[in-house]
Structures are given as C-alpha cells and as structure tokens.
Design a protein around this motif. Sequence first.
Motif, PDB file in Angstrom:
ATOM      1  N   ILE A   1       0.860  -1.173   0.000  1.00 44.24           N
ATOM      2  CA  ILE A   1       0.000   0.000   0.000  1.00 44.24           C
ATOM      3  C   ILE A   1       0.900   1.228   0.000  1.00 44.24           C
ATOM      4  N   PRO A   2       0.484   2.294  -0.662  1.00 38.32           N
ATOM      5  CA  PRO A   2       1.328   3.487  -0.726  1.00 38.32           C
ATOM      6  C   PRO A   2       1.269   4.270   0.581  1.00 38.32           C
ATOM      7  N   GLU A   3       2.376   4.880   0.914  1.00 34.39           N
ATOM      8  CA  GLU A   3       2.354   5.753   2.079  1.00 34.39           C
ATOM      9  C   GLU A   3       1.709   7.079   1.715  1.00 34.39           C
ATOM     10  N   ASN A   4       1.234   7.753   2.748  1.00 33.75           N
ATOM     11  CA  ASN A   4       0.675   9.108   2.615  1.00 33.75           C
ATOM     12  C   ASN A   4      -0.576   9.161   1.731  1.00 33.75           C
ATOM     13  N   ASP A   5      -1.266   8.012   1.553  1.00 34.99           N
ATOM     14  CA  ASP A   5      -2.520   8.013   0.788  1.00 34.99           C
ATOM     15  C   ASP A   5      -3.546   8.848   1.543  1.00 34.99           C
ATOM     16  N   LEU A   6      -4.178   9.773   0.841  1.00 37.28           N
ATOM     17  CA  LEU A   6      -5.109  10.702   1.479  1.00 37.28           C
ATOM     18  C   LEU A   6      -6.550  10.220   1.452  1.00 37.28           C
ATOM     19  N   GLY A   7      -6.786   9.006   0.986  1.00 37.78           N
ATOM     20  CA  GLY A   7      -8.145   8.465   1.026  1.00 37.78           C
ATOM     21  C   GLY A   7      -8.927   8.733  -0.248  1.00 37.78           C
ATOM     22  N   PRO A   8     -10.304   8.712  -0.238  1.00 33.30           N
ATOM     23  CA  PRO A   8     -11.126   8.622   0.992  1.00 33.30           C
ATOM     24  C   PRO A   8     -11.030   7.247   1.657  1.00 33.30           C
ATOM     25  N   PHE A   9     -11.251   7.240   2.969  1.00 37.14           N
ATOM     26  CA  PHE A   9     -11.173   6.038   3.769  1.00 37.14           C
ATOM     27  C   PHE A   9     -12.570   5.654   4.269  1.00 37.14           C
ATOM     28  N   PRO A  10     -12.809   4.381   4.562  1.00 38.56           N
ATOM     29  CA  PRO A  10     -11.889   3.254   4.341  1.00 38.56           C
ATOM     30  C   PRO A  10     -11.723   2.945   2.859  1.00 38.56           C
TER      31      PRO A  10
ATOM     32  N   GLY B   1      -3.594  -8.312  15.117  1.00 36.28           N
ATOM     33  CA  GLY B   1      -2.195  -7.896  14.968  1.00 36.28           C
ATOM     34  C   GLY B   1      -2.029  -6.420  15.243  1.00 36.28           C
ATOM     35  N   PRO B   2      -0.737  -5.937  15.253  1.00 40.35           N
ATOM     36  CA  PRO B   2      -0.460  -4.530  15.598  1.00 40.35           C
ATOM     37  C   PRO B   2      -1.173  -3.539  14.696  1.00 40.35           C
ATOM     38  N   GLY B   3      -1.215  -3.809  13.393  1.00 42.98           N
ATOM     39  CA  GLY B   3      -1.872  -2.861  12.506  1.00 42.98           C
ATOM     40  C   GLY B   3      -3.359  -2.756  12.760  1.00 42.98           C
ATOM     41  N   VAL B   4      -3.967  -3.843  13.251  1.00 38.76           N
ATOM     42  CA  VAL B   4      -5.389  -3.836  13.567  1.00 38.76           C
ATOM     43  C   VAL B   4      -5.620  -3.128  14.899  1.00 38.76           C
ATOM     44  N   ASP B   5      -4.753  -3.422  15.871  1.00 39.68           N
ATOM     45  CA  ASP B   5      -4.897  -2.802  17.195  1.00 39.68           C
ATOM     46  C   ASP B   5      -4.747  -1.288  17.104  1.00 39.68           C
ATOM     47  N   GLN B   6      -3.919  -0.808  16.186  1.00 42.36           N
ATOM     48  CA  GLN B   6      -3.696   0.625  16.055  1.00 42.36           C
ATOM     49  C   GLN B   6      -4.718   1.306  15.172  1.00 42.36           C
ATOM     50  N   GLY B   7      -5.647   0.548  14.638  1.00 42.52           N
ATOM     51  CA  GLY B   7      -6.735   1.126  13.850  1.00 42.52           C
ATOM     52  C   GLY B   7      -6.408   1.386  12.411  1.00 42.52           C
TER      53      GLY B   7
ATOM     54  N   LEU C   1     -10.985  -6.024   8.436  1.00 39.33           N
ATOM     55  CA  LEU C   1     -11.278  -7.063   7.446  1.00 39.33           C
ATOM     56  C   LEU C   1     -12.767  -7.359   7.504  1.00 39.33           C
ATOM     57  N   ASP C   2     -13.442  -7.271   6.319  1.00 41.68           N
ATOM     58  CA  ASP C   2     -14.877  -7.586   6.266  1.00 41.68           C
ATOM     59  C   ASP C   2     -15.061  -9.061   6.584  1.00 41.68           C
ATOM     60  N   ARG C   3     -15.804  -9.294   7.626  1.00 41.59           N
ATOM     61  CA  ARG C   3     -15.983 -10.663   8.143  1.00 41.59           C
ATOM     62  C   ARG C   3     -16.564 -11.586   7.083  1.00 41.59           C
ATOM     63  N   GLU C   4     -17.483 -11.079   6.265  1.00 40.40           N
ATOM     64  CA  GLU C   4     -18.195 -11.930   5.323  1.00 40.40           C
ATOM     65  C   GLU C   4     -17.451 -12.058   4.000  1.00 40.40           C
ATOM     66  N   THR C   5     -16.940 -10.906   3.502  1.00 40.12           N
ATOM     67  CA  THR C   5     -16.360 -10.920   2.149  1.00 40.12           C
ATOM     68  C   THR C   5     -14.854 -11.142   2.131  1.00 40.12           C
ATOM     69  N   GLY C   6     -14.177 -10.916   3.274  1.00 41.53           N
ATOM     70  CA  GLY C   6     -12.718 -11.041   3.305  1.00 41.53           C
ATOM     71  C   GLY C   6     -11.988  -9.876   2.680  1.00 41.53           C
ATOM     72  N   ILE C   7     -12.690  -8.741   2.507  1.00 40.43           N
ATOM     73  CA  ILE C   7     -12.040  -7.573   1.912  1.00 40.43           C
ATOM     74  C   ILE C   7     -11.249  -6.836   3.015  1.00 40.43           C
ATOM     75  N   LEU C   8      -9.989  -6.592   2.761  1.00 45.86           N
ATOM     76  CA  LEU C   8      -9.108  -5.863   3.692  1.00 45.86           C
ATOM     77  C   LEU C   8      -9.197  -4.381   3.384  1.00 45.86           C
ATOM     78  N   TYR C   9      -9.478  -3.564   4.436  1.00 42.36           N
ATOM     79  CA  TYR C   9      -9.605  -2.120   4.289  1.00 42.36           C
ATOM     80  C   TYR C   9      -8.497  -1.414   5.089  1.00 42.36           C
ATOM     81  N   VAL C  10      -8.027  -0.293   4.544  1.00 44.42           N
ATOM     82  CA  VAL C  10      -7.130   0.609   5.271  1.00 44.42           C
ATOM     83  C   VAL C  10      -7.946   1.828   5.643  1.00 44.42           C
ATOM     84  N   HIS C  11      -7.704   2.373   6.860  1.00 43.53           N
ATOM     85  CA  HIS C  11      -8.574   3.408   7.408  1.00 43.53           C
ATOM     86  C   HIS C  11      -7.884   4.759   7.607  1.00 43.53           C
ATOM     87  N   GLN C  12      -6.594   4.855   7.409  1.00 44.21           N
ATOM     88  CA  GLN C  12      -5.938   6.142   7.636  1.00 44.21           C
ATOM     89  C   GLN C  12      -4.616   6.201   6.873  1.00 44.21           C
TER      90      GLN C  12
END
Length: 702
Positions: free
Chosen positions: A112-121, A143-149, A153-164
């Motif tokens: 994933i690219p750094e400094n992505d400005l979104g929109p999020f998620p 894991g750490p990335g999840v704990d830090q927000g 991960l969408d429970r049903e579809t398995g789609i991984l989202y980045v939020h910030q």
Amino acid sequence: MSNPLYPLHAYCFSLFICSLSRFSVDLTDCYYEQFHLISKDPSFTVRSDGAIVAVAEVSVTTRGRTFSVLAEDNTGRESELEVHLAIAPQKKERTGILKRTKRRWSPPPLEIPENDLGPFPKAVETIRSDSEAKEPVYYEISGPGVDQGFFTLDRETGILYVHQTIDREKIPKFIVIVSAFSRRTNQQSDQPLDLAINVLDKNDNAPEFKDSLQFTVLEQSNPGTVVGQVNGTDKDEENTFRTKIKYTLLSGTDLFAIHPETGVITTVTNTLDREDKEKQLVIVQLQDMFGASDGLSTTGTATITVGDINDNPPTFTKTSYEASVPENESEKLILRIPVVDRDLINTPNWVSKFVITKGNENGNFRIDTDPKTNDGLLYVSKPLDYEKTKSIKLDVMARNVAELTGTTAQWSSIPVNVNVIDVDEGPEFTAPTIRFIVKENVPNNTLIGTYTASDPETKSSDGIKYYKVTDPASWISVDKNTGELRVANTIDRESNFVQDGIYNITMKAVDSTSKTGMGKVILQVEDENDNIPVVPISDLVICETQGKFGSVLVVAEDKDQPPFSAPFTFSLPTDKDGKWSVTRLNDTTATLNQIQDLPTGIYSVPVVIKDLQGFGDKQTVKVRICNCVNGVCKDRPSSISLGPLALLAMLLPLALLLLLCILLAFFCRTKGDKIELEDAGDGGGILLKSNTEGRGEEVVRL
C-alpha cells in the motif's frame, strides 16, 4: 537524447490494465538492474524488483494513458522514457498481460502506498481461504496494525480495508494475522495466515545533514587538499534512488569543490590566506534522487576555518633604535622593541624570539620576549665602563618559534645604538684583587707590598686614603696615605685564620668626596719549619701475653707542610736502657717493641722523632703494660675528679636527712601541747583571716 542509456525494448513499456485500482508489470526482460527507475506520475511507483505498480486508482480512457519514467545508469547518465497504458480486452489472454487468477490462502505480501489521502476506508485486497470452496467461512484479523486502527477485514467478504494515512518512515511494514472459521462449527477451517503488508515509499522526505558542517584547512594548501566530508541522510527507503544524495556547492566554488556522490570537500586553489579571511562560509546543497528536478533538497552553511602557517615573519615598527644606560649598572631594562606579526596570536607562528647578532661579544646584553605583548626586552646584564666604551652598536634579529613556510620572506634585523652614560665613580684599586707572598714569622713592620687606587676619570691617586675593612688576625697595618701594607703581628701559617695557606684582607679607598672603592688583598703565607713532630697520643697500652713481648704503634704529627714535615725518622736516644726498640713503619708511624720481659706497670719511653729536614726532638711516650680483657686493662686504676656540682649532689641528701631529724624533734616536743583554735565563723573551717605579712612566730631555724 544525449548520453543514451543501454537500449530498452519498446515492449517493456506497452502495458495493459486489467484492474484500474492496482496493477503491476514484471520487467525482467528490460535489464532494470542496470538502472535507477523513478516514475514521474505520482499514481505509479517502480519497485526495487523493476515492477511498475499503481499506487492509486488510475483512470484510463480508450485512448490510453501516458506517463514518464526517469532512468539513470550507474555512471549517472540519465534518460526519460515514456510508458503507454491501454485497456485490454478482459476475455482475451495475451503474453505480458496481467490476468486475474483465483486467490490462494497464501498470497504474496500486499503493498500500500504511504501518505494516501483516502477517501477512507479504502479496499486493499480480498482475502480468500482455500477452505471456502468446501464450506461457508467467515474471517477475522488481528495484529499490531489492527490494534492501532490501521486495518479492518470484512468478516463476510474477506475484503481488507485501510482506514488512515500511513507514514512509511514510522511504520514500514505490518504483519497481521488472518484466520478463517467455519460458519457451521465456528472452528478454524484453515491455518492462520501471517499476512505481510508493505508500505510503499514515496519521496516525501528531503535529505538532512548528518554531522556538523565545521571544517579546517591550512592556508596555502595545494589544490585537491581534503577539507572534510559532508554527510547527508534521507529518511526514505534505503538503497533506492529516492535516497541517493547528490552534493553540490552553491557558493565558494572559486575556492572549494565537493564530490557529488561522497560529499568530500577539497580545495581548488592554493590562494587561501588566513590573514585575509580566517573563515570561509560556503552553502552546501543536498538533493535526493541524485539531483533530479522532481527531487527534494536541503541547504546548509559550512564553516571552513583557514588554519595558520608561519608565512609572516615579525616586522619592526621602526628602522632603528637608540638606548642609554649609566655605567656600572646591570640587570636593567634599557629598551622595549615592538614587532608586528600577522600570524595567529599566541601560537609558535606568532611568538617572537630575539637574537643579538652583533655587538654583544662581551656578553653585556641579553634580550627576552614579553609574553603578553610579544615585544623584545633589551637588558644590560653586565656593567659597562664609560671610560672604556662610550657607545655600543648592536644588531637585533626578530624571528619566530616556528620556522617560516610558504613565503620567500626572511627574518629581519634592526640596528640598536646603546650610549653609556658617565657616572662620577669612587676610586678604583689597581686591580680588584691583589696577591702578595709572605713568609710566616717575618718580623713586625716588614713591608709586604703597596695596594693603591685612582680616580677612574682623572686617573689620579691624589687625596685618596686607604683603610682596612677586614683583617681577622690583625696581622697587617696600612699606611692610609700611601697604601703600604706592613706586618703588624706575627704571621702564623698554622693559624685557624689561614685556609690552605691563604689569608684574606679587605681594603677600601676613600676619595675627597667620600666616595669609596673596595679591593681585596690575598696573602699567600709561605711555610717555615717552625714546628717539630710530636706524638699527640702518649698513653699507649700493651696487653701482657704469656711468653711473648708486645708492641705498640707510635704516630707522630707535624703542623708544618712538606718539605718541613713527613716523612719522619724514629730512633731511641743514645742512653737507652735496652728494654725497647723502635722500627719505622711508614712516613708518620713507627713500631715500639718490647725486647725484655717487663712487669706490669707504666713506662716512660723516650723516642727521638725528626722531620724531613732533620728538625725534631725527643718525645716521651707513656706505655702501660697490663693484663687485658677485650683489649682493655682490667687493673687500670680509675681516677675520678669530682666537680662542685658533684660534691653538692653528694651533700644534698645529708642536708635533707639532717632537716628531717630536726622536724621530728620539733613534733615530738609539741605533741603534748593542745592548742585551741578559735573559729572566727567565716573561714569555712579551712582558711584563717590574717593581715600579717611578716614571718610567723613559729619559725624553725636550721
């Protein structure tokens, strides 16, 4: 293009999009290892393995899309190449076109690219487990990335989202754990997956200076001399083109140069002059992407201190100097000589050393350096005599502690004229010290010699009087008008006032103005044979030995000096009694031998002792023959003489004993008498009032 790169195949840049949100292309046939590749379109990046990756959603029309990639080889040659994107038919497969395939449970690391400005998620990727083909599943992530927000991960579809937005310089990589569970049993349907999520670097950090920009180089250094090294650093991903720093000088290029890759600063001229400018300020620029136009840069000011060499000799402020000094003075400062030196103060290149190169052959002068001002300090160290020298011409050279270098200049000298001032002096004796030889025991009034003085200016002795200052044994008389020295008392070479045959007398001469001059008379007293050899120890002991005759050593002394003393001769008088014999042992000693059996007792033995000139007499040697214990006569009578104090010490105990008897008699007489004492009431039972200062009535007289 100038400086062409290695040839690149055109097909390497004909790319087809199969996903408008993200894609990558393998450039293994393009020799990417030989180049640094940088995308000039911020929507794309070129990975270290040569793959071009879309880092943001890309819009491509039917006409396609074009962007540029900057390529630089290892020698620094650059080229800018165009990349053309086109939409490919999704059902048609062709070589080199990205194709969506079934996801496996073990996908490659996500990026994933750094400094992505979104929109999020924002969706990153869809995770699929192989167990999903057998039964319905749901997904969980930790894991750490999840704990830090950062991720969900969408429970049903398995789609991984980045939020910030993520800063790669803070967190370059995440490791999250993805688990798949059976919807029917809620048990894990597959092994947990450690999923790596790499944060792709962007050139978002300008290079920084790592160390202090303080350097030193000696003046007049040859071109190419290393001044120092500038060290830059960049927080972006290491070993990429984004962190390759180019070093540039923006000022001071007439004096210095900097290597674009190493940052080493060197001189380009030998004209650096500390005395002209001690500190050189140059602006240094750091550029990442090795100076590409779209790179980031930082500037800083480097201070280059120009070190000193001794290229300036001290110079005098005048062309000549003149000084004056009264005669007869010494250890006096007569002149201060300032100098100017342009070199660095308080260093060996600046500190001056002065040398008198001419005119000081007699050592009358010395020159020191004032440690505070660096001036030369000229002293007269030995008195000068106006009557002998009225002026002296000196040459004084100024030099440094360090030798000259980097200059053709030489040490300079300056003339100094010293004038001697005449002083009205007291009389001077013909010589500071005079020596006369005189025999001991010469008759009184014998003329020893004459010691006179004169005025230094007129050279006349008129009106000068002469006196003794010291004459320890009063052997000499002085005629105050003529300076004649005569014997006043018997001169004895063996006197304690004579040391090694020398007797000293101090004289003074006084002129009509009461000015005084001092002189010294040395009498060298010659010896006469006026002393005979004597035996200082006459009480000698012979320890009686049964069946043997004893002997003793007789040692003689003579106060005279050779040839009027040793070696001595020893003999017995002609009327000897036949009991003793004498044998010479060395120059001053003889052995007195017993030649008859003699009873114990004291014997007076006459021995004739004469010096080398045959001058001597009979000496009586007392010899005691006795029975000995450890070399000492055991029957030797003791003769004790008591002095007054010893007698007093013996009588004192008797006097004390007599006093004690009188006191006892007194106490016995008064024992029966009772004496009543009236208490006055204020004595405390201890002290009695009394105004009587005389003696009491009860006095014991002895």
